[in-house]
Enzyme design. Sequence first.
Site, mmCIF file in Angstrom:
data_model
loop_
_atom_site.group_PDB
_atom_site.id
_atom_site.type_symbol
_atom_site.label_atom_id
_atom_site.label_comp_id
_atom_site.label_asym_id
_atom_site.label_seq_id
_atom_site.Cartn_x
_atom_site.Cartn_y
_atom_site.Cartn_z
ATOM 1 N N LYS A 9 0.838 -1.209 0.000
ATOM 2 C CA LYS A 9 0.000 0.000 0.000
ATOM 3 C C LYS A 9 0.877 1.266 0.000
ATOM 4 O O LYS A 9 2.098 1.180 0.191
ATOM 5 C CB LYS A 9 -0.916 -0.038 1.224
ATOM 6 C CG LYS A 9 -1.889 -1.217 1.218
ATOM 7 C CD LYS A 9 -2.851 -1.115 2.389
ATOM 8 C CE LYS A 9 -3.804 -2.281 2.426
ATOM 9 N NZ LYS A 9 -4.792 -2.158 3.516
ATOM 10 N N TYR A 49 -12.395 -2.510 -3.231
ATOM 11 C CA TYR A 49 -12.853 -2.571 -1.833
ATOM 12 C C TYR A 49 -14.382 -2.534 -1.719
ATOM 13 O O TYR A 49 -14.902 -2.191 -0.662
ATOM 14 C CB TYR A 49 -12.232 -1.432 -1.033
ATOM 15 C CG TYR A 49 -10.793 -1.689 -0.608
ATOM 16 C CD1 TYR A 49 -10.432 -2.855 0.056
ATOM 17 C CD2 TYR A 49 -9.788 -0.734 -0.850
ATOM 18 C CE1 TYR A 49 -9.125 -3.087 0.449
ATOM 19 C CE2 TYR A 49 -8.473 -0.962 -0.447
ATOM 20 C CZ TYR A 49 -8.150 -2.144 0.210
ATOM 21 O OH TYR A 49 -6.856 -2.374 0.621
ATOM 22 N N ASN A 112 -1.800 -0.330 7.073
ATOM 23 C CA ASN A 112 -1.302 -1.653 7.480
ATOM 24 C C ASN A 112 -0.423 -2.290 6.405
ATOM 25 O O ASN A 112 -0.339 -3.493 6.279
ATOM 26 C CB ASN A 112 -2.457 -2.565 7.915
ATOM 27 C CG ASN A 112 -3.409 -2.889 6.781
ATOM 28 O OD1 ASN A 112 -3.309 -2.322 5.702
ATOM 29 N ND2 ASN A 112 -4.334 -3.799 7.030
ATOM 30 N N HIS A 115 -1.876 -5.466 1.330
ATOM 31 C CA HIS A 115 -3.157 -6.145 1.138
ATOM 32 C C HIS A 115 -2.888 -7.497 0.478
ATOM 33 O O HIS A 115 -2.008 -7.606 -0.369
ATOM 34 C CB HIS A 115 -4.065 -5.313 0.212
ATOM 35 C CG HIS A 115 -5.260 -6.085 -0.274
ATOM 36 N ND1 HIS A 115 -6.419 -6.165 0.461
ATOM 37 C CD2 HIS A 115 -5.441 -6.856 -1.382
ATOM 38 C CE1 HIS A 115 -7.283 -6.943 -0.197
ATOM 39 N NE2 HIS A 115 -6.718 -7.373 -1.312
ATOM 40 N N GLU A 126 -9.293 -10.085 -8.006
ATOM 41 C CA GLU A 126 -8.349 -8.980 -7.822
ATOM 42 C C GLU A 126 -7.239 -9.018 -8.879
ATOM 43 O O GLU A 126 -6.820 -7.972 -9.387
ATOM 44 C CB GLU A 126 -7.798 -9.017 -6.395
ATOM 45 C CG GLU A 126 -8.890 -8.679 -5.375
ATOM 46 C CD GLU A 126 -8.510 -8.916 -3.925
ATOM 47 O OE1 GLU A 126 -7.401 -9.414 -3.648
ATOM 48 O OE2 GLU A 126 -9.348 -8.585 -3.054
HETATM 49 P P1 CMP Z 1 -7.078 -4.785 3.653
HETATM 50 O O1 CMP Z 1 -6.574 -6.160 3.893
HETATM 51 O O2 CMP Z 1 -6.489 -4.015 2.531
HETATM 52 O O3 CMP Z 1 -8.672 -4.855 3.449
HETATM 53 C C1 CMP Z 1 -9.555 -3.854 3.885
HETATM 54 C C2 CMP Z 1 -8.843 -2.765 4.609
HETATM 55 O O4 CMP Z 1 -9.664 -1.917 5.374
HETATM 56 C C3 CMP Z 1 -7.892 -3.359 5.633
HETATM 57 O O5 CMP Z 1 -6.819 -3.970 4.992
HETATM 58 C C4 CMP Z 1 -7.578 -2.159 6.504
HETATM 59 O O6 CMP Z 1 -6.452 -1.443 6.035
HETATM 60 C C5 CMP Z 1 -8.818 -1.295 6.326
HETATM 61 N N1 CMP Z 1 -9.538 -1.161 7.587
HETATM 62 C C6 CMP Z 1 -10.100 -2.131 8.300
HETATM 63 N N2 CMP Z 1 -10.653 -1.623 9.425
HETATM 64 C C7 CMP Z 1 -10.422 -0.284 9.404
HETATM 65 C C8 CMP Z 1 -10.740 0.777 10.279
HETATM 66 N N3 CMP Z 1 -11.413 0.569 11.408
HETATM 67 N N4 CMP Z 1 -10.334 2.012 9.931
HETATM 68 C C9 CMP Z 1 -9.654 2.222 8.771
HETATM 69 N N5 CMP Z 1 -9.325 1.232 7.899
HETATM 70 C C10 CMP Z 1 -9.703 -0.003 8.224
#
Ligand code: CMP
Length: 143
Positions: A9, A49, A112, A115, A126
């Site tokens: 990311k 998403y 985080n 993905h 995807e």
């Molecule tokens: P990802 O695996 O990319 O899939 C969905 C994403 O939503 C997840 O990683 C997080 O980065 C994001 N996400 C999940 N919960 C929250 C939250 N409470 N606030 C902001 N982002 C979130």
Amino acid sequence: MEKTFLMVKPDGVQRNLVGDIVSRFEKKGFKLAGAKLMYISDELAKTHYGEHKERPFFGELVDFITSGPVFAMVWEGEEVIKTARDMMGATNPQEAATGTIRGDFGVTVGKNIIHGSDSLESAEREINLFFNSDDVLSYDKQD
Ligand code: CMP
């Protein structure tokens, strides 16, 4: 052979973590089948998403993932979908084990680092969203 979609990311790209992340999957023994540094359009972000569109953080998620380049990848190998998710660690880096990508590099759930597809169906969806079939390569690689 099973394939998965992984994406460093914008926070991971900004923090120069692309090399480390690619290296982990190479050293594990998986095969890189496709990769590109790219910007995600608003439309692609909302499609990718889509399952989260009712969540309160959806707007924030779309804004963040479109905020800078991502490094999109296709990796291939036995059980690669589950193993890659194990290597990534829990979605929330605060709950991710040390030794995992999110456990080692992440702090907040929004930023985080990486993905990864969570099932065969999402991996196929995807990969097709991000890559033309010509850009996903088949080649021999020694174990
Ligand atoms: P990802 O695996 O990319 O899939 C969905 C994403 O939503 C997840 O990683 C997080 O980065 C994001 N996400 C999940 N919960 C929250 C939250 N409470 N606030 C902001 N982002 C979130």
